[in-house]
Design a protein around this motif. Structure first.
Motif, PDB file in Angstrom:
ATOM      1  N   LEU A 126       0.814  -1.212   0.000  1.00 38.84           N
ATOM      2  CA  LEU A 126       0.000   0.000   0.000  1.00 38.84           C
ATOM      3  C   LEU A 126       0.847   1.262   0.000  1.00 38.84           C
ATOM      4  CD1 LEU A 126      -2.887  -0.998   2.434  1.00 38.84           C
ATOM      5  CD2 LEU A 126      -2.956  -0.823  -0.048  1.00 38.84           C
ATOM      6  N   PHE A 131      -1.379   4.658  -1.902  1.00 39.38           N
ATOM      7  CA  PHE A 131      -2.728   4.231  -1.553  1.00 39.38           C
ATOM      8  C   PHE A 131      -3.777   5.347  -1.634  1.00 39.38           C
ATOM      9  CE2 PHE A 131      -5.852   4.089   1.895  1.00 39.38           C
ATOM     10  CZ  PHE A 131      -6.519   2.906   1.615  1.00 39.38           C
ATOM     11  N   PHE A 137     -10.815   0.197  -4.396  1.00 40.71           N
ATOM     12  CA  PHE A 137      -9.989  -0.888  -4.913  1.00 40.71           C
ATOM     13  C   PHE A 137     -10.865  -2.069  -5.329  1.00 40.71           C
ATOM     14  CE2 PHE A 137      -7.214   1.634  -2.411  1.00 40.71           C
ATOM     15  CZ  PHE A 137      -5.929   1.445  -2.877  1.00 40.71           C
ATOM     16  N   LEU A 152      -4.673  -7.420   2.357  1.00 38.91           N
ATOM     17  CA  LEU A 152      -4.819  -6.156   1.646  1.00 38.91           C
ATOM     18  C   LEU A 152      -6.188  -5.542   1.900  1.00 38.91           C
ATOM     19  CD1 LEU A 152      -3.262  -4.333  -0.307  1.00 38.91           C
ATOM     20  CD2 LEU A 152      -4.260  -5.616  -2.193  1.00 38.91           C
ATOM     21  N   GLU A 155      -6.370  -3.984   5.341  1.00 38.63           N
ATOM     22  CA  GLU A 155      -5.627  -2.717   5.403  1.00 38.63           C
ATOM     23  C   GLU A 155      -6.386  -1.602   4.698  1.00 38.63           C
ATOM     24  OE1 GLU A 155      -2.326  -1.750   6.812  1.00 38.63           O
ATOM     25  OE2 GLU A 155      -3.428  -3.232   7.986  1.00 38.63           O
ATOM     26  N   ILE A 156      -6.990  -1.925   3.544  1.00 35.66           N
ATOM     27  CA  ILE A 156      -7.763  -0.930   2.798  1.00 35.66           C
ATOM     28  C   ILE A 156      -8.929  -0.432   3.648  1.00 35.66           C
ATOM     29  CG2 ILE A 156      -9.326  -0.641   0.822  1.00 35.66           C
ATOM     30  CD1 ILE A 156      -7.445  -2.574  -0.729  1.00 35.66           C
ATOM     31  N   LYS A 157      -9.628  -1.353   4.288  1.00 33.66           N
ATOM     32  CA  LYS A 157     -10.760  -0.985   5.142  1.00 33.66           C
ATOM     33  C   LYS A 157     -10.301  -0.187   6.352  1.00 33.66           C
ATOM     34  CE  LYS A 157     -14.752  -2.896   7.561  1.00 33.66           C
ATOM     35  NZ  LYS A 157     -15.513  -4.116   7.913  1.00 33.66           N
ATOM     36  N   LYS A 161     -10.954   3.158   3.054  1.00 33.45           N
ATOM     37  CA  LYS A 161     -11.374   3.049   1.653  1.00 33.45           C
ATOM     38  C   LYS A 161     -12.194   1.776   1.455  1.00 33.45           C
ATOM     39  CE  LYS A 161      -8.978   6.645   0.023  1.00 33.45           C
ATOM     40  NZ  LYS A 161      -8.085   6.816  -1.095  1.00 33.45           N
ATOM     41  N   CYS A 163     -13.265  -1.638  -0.789  1.00 33.82           N
ATOM     42  CA  CYS A 163     -12.709  -2.591  -1.751  1.00 33.82           C
ATOM     43  C   CYS A 163     -13.771  -3.623  -2.103  1.00 33.82           C
ATOM     44  CB  CYS A 163     -11.438  -3.260  -1.234  1.00 33.82           C
ATOM     45  SG  CYS A 163     -11.702  -4.413   0.120  1.00 33.82           S
TER      46      CYS A 163
END
Length: 406
Positions: A126, A131, A137, A152, A155-157, A161, A163
């Motif tokens: 990221l 990111f 995503f 991944l 981490e995005i959450k 953000k 996904c």
């Protein structure tokens, strides 16, 4: 009293959502103190803001999952089209690579290096891909989602953000099963595959994930439409508008969604033509700004896939001769739009018979009432409304010809 109240509520609900209530109040205030001339700079700034609004959609996942093919499908391109993402069975993406939409370049799909590639480990991924650049995503896998995918997603959450999980190449799996079995139930097999993906992600710490089963070569089958609807529903107003306008013309429903957005934009173009630099069009009793008028109609053409380049791309995707698609479009709507064409078609000639109040309540709620009396506003509004209606009907005919829809 009750009828007036309900009309006001209906108008409020239809107010173009790319303006905030604060901006609407300022428009009204500026108009009351300085007329259209004082409002035009505010409208111009808003158009500049809308045109500069970026939408960045990231595709990530294991090497060879089909990210590039999905990017091409989302932009309505084949691998052989100019500007298409490179497709291959080996790792073709070594750095984040942005692919702009062919007609709306501020909408970009990003092909990110595979999370399983040697250059990018999950821990540094990221940070290295910048990111914060991306609005959301899409994690793509051609088989089971792996530990890297789950890590991944978490981490995005965690970083705020959204996904989405896409299980690609579903057509390949289903075709293999179909050849191997005498009895085959496609719907049941898809549910088994979906349940397997959901179960695997659940065990990796992703509760109740939604998994979309797609084939990038069959955008009208499986879960592709559900994926696009999910992306659309989760975007904020202005970015949602950009996303819909960038969708490939693959169904009558998409054409009509684009029409609704473009229709709500018409009053903005009309306001710009309402004062400065009005140029008469021969054959019309009223006046409007030719540059604004033609620029708006060309924008409509591109968004609805009726420009020459879009028709060639659609022909490549569907295997239809481009001449067959062009035959579905009225000849005067193909190619360059000129003042002569506007006169010949007769767009806007009945504007004198249309009251300002009718226009204001029809498609220009709340804001329209403060501009509705201007003759140039009325002329441009009527011409663009009629032009958009014609272009939308022609785009629907093109879709039916391309995809053989009755």
């Amino acid at each position: 009293m009750g009828g007036s109240s309900s009309s006001q509520q209906a108008a409020q609900s239809e107010t173009p959502t790319f303006f905030t209530q604060e901006e609407i109040s300022k428009l009204k205030s500026e108009f009351e103190t300085g007329g259209v001339e004082k409002v035009q700079p505010l409208i111009q700034n808003k158009i500049k803001e809308l045109n500069n609004t970026e939408l960045n959609i990231a595709m990530t996942g294991d090497t060879g999952a089909g990210k590039s093919t999905l990017i091409n499908a989302m932009r309505g391109l084949c691998s052989k089209d100019e500007g298409a993402a490179a497709v291959g069975t080996t790792e073709t993406t070594m750095e984040p690579t942005g692919y702009p939409h062919p007609n709306l370049p501020n909408v970009r799909y990003w092909d990110l290096p595979g999370t399983g590639s040697t250059r990018f480990t999950a821990g540094s991924y990221l940070r290295k891909i910048q990111f914060q650049k991306y609005d959301f995503f899409i994690i793509v896998s051609a088989c089971r989602f792996r530990e890297n995918d789950a890590y991944l997603a978490k981490e995005i959450k965690r970083l705020g953000k959204r996904c989405y999980f896409v299980r690609s190449k579903i057509d390949v799996d289903l075709n293999s099963m179909r050849r191997e079995r005498k009895e085959f139930d496609e719907v049941a097999e898809m549910e088994i595959i979906r349940s397997d993906c959901v179960s695997g992600l659940g065990k990796a710490g992703i509760p109740n994930p939604t998994v979309f089963l797609i084939s990038s070569f069959d955008p009208d089958r499986y879960d592709f439409n559900r994926l696009k609807e999910a992306l659309e529903d989760d975007l904020t107003n202005v970015k949602k508008m950009a996303f819909i306008l960038a969708l490939p013309i693959e169904s009558v429903e998409i054409v009509r969604k684009k029409n609704e957005i473009l229709k709500k934009n018409i009053w903005i173009w009309a306001t710009l033509s309402g004062g400065v630099g009005a140029i008469p069009i021969p054959g019309f009793s009223l006046a409007c700004d030719i540059g604004i008028l033609i620029g708006a109609i060309i924008h409509f053409q591109k968004c609805l896939g009726l420009d020459d380049a879009s028709l060639h791309r659609l022909a490549n995707r569907t295997g239809k001769p481009v001449e067959e698609l062009k035959a579905a479009v009225k000849p005067h709507l193909l190619g360059e739009i000129t003042p002569d064409i506007i006169v010949r078609i007769g767009w806007g000639t009945a504007v004198v018979t249309v009251s300002a109040l009718e226009l204001a309540l029809d498609v220009v709620p709340v804001i329209g009432s403060i501009f509705g009396a201007g003759s140039s506003f009325l002329m441009t509004f009527k011409i663009l409304r009629d032009a958009l209606k014609d272009l939308t009907e022609n785009a629907e005919r093109v879709v039916r010809a391309a995809f053989e829809i009755n």
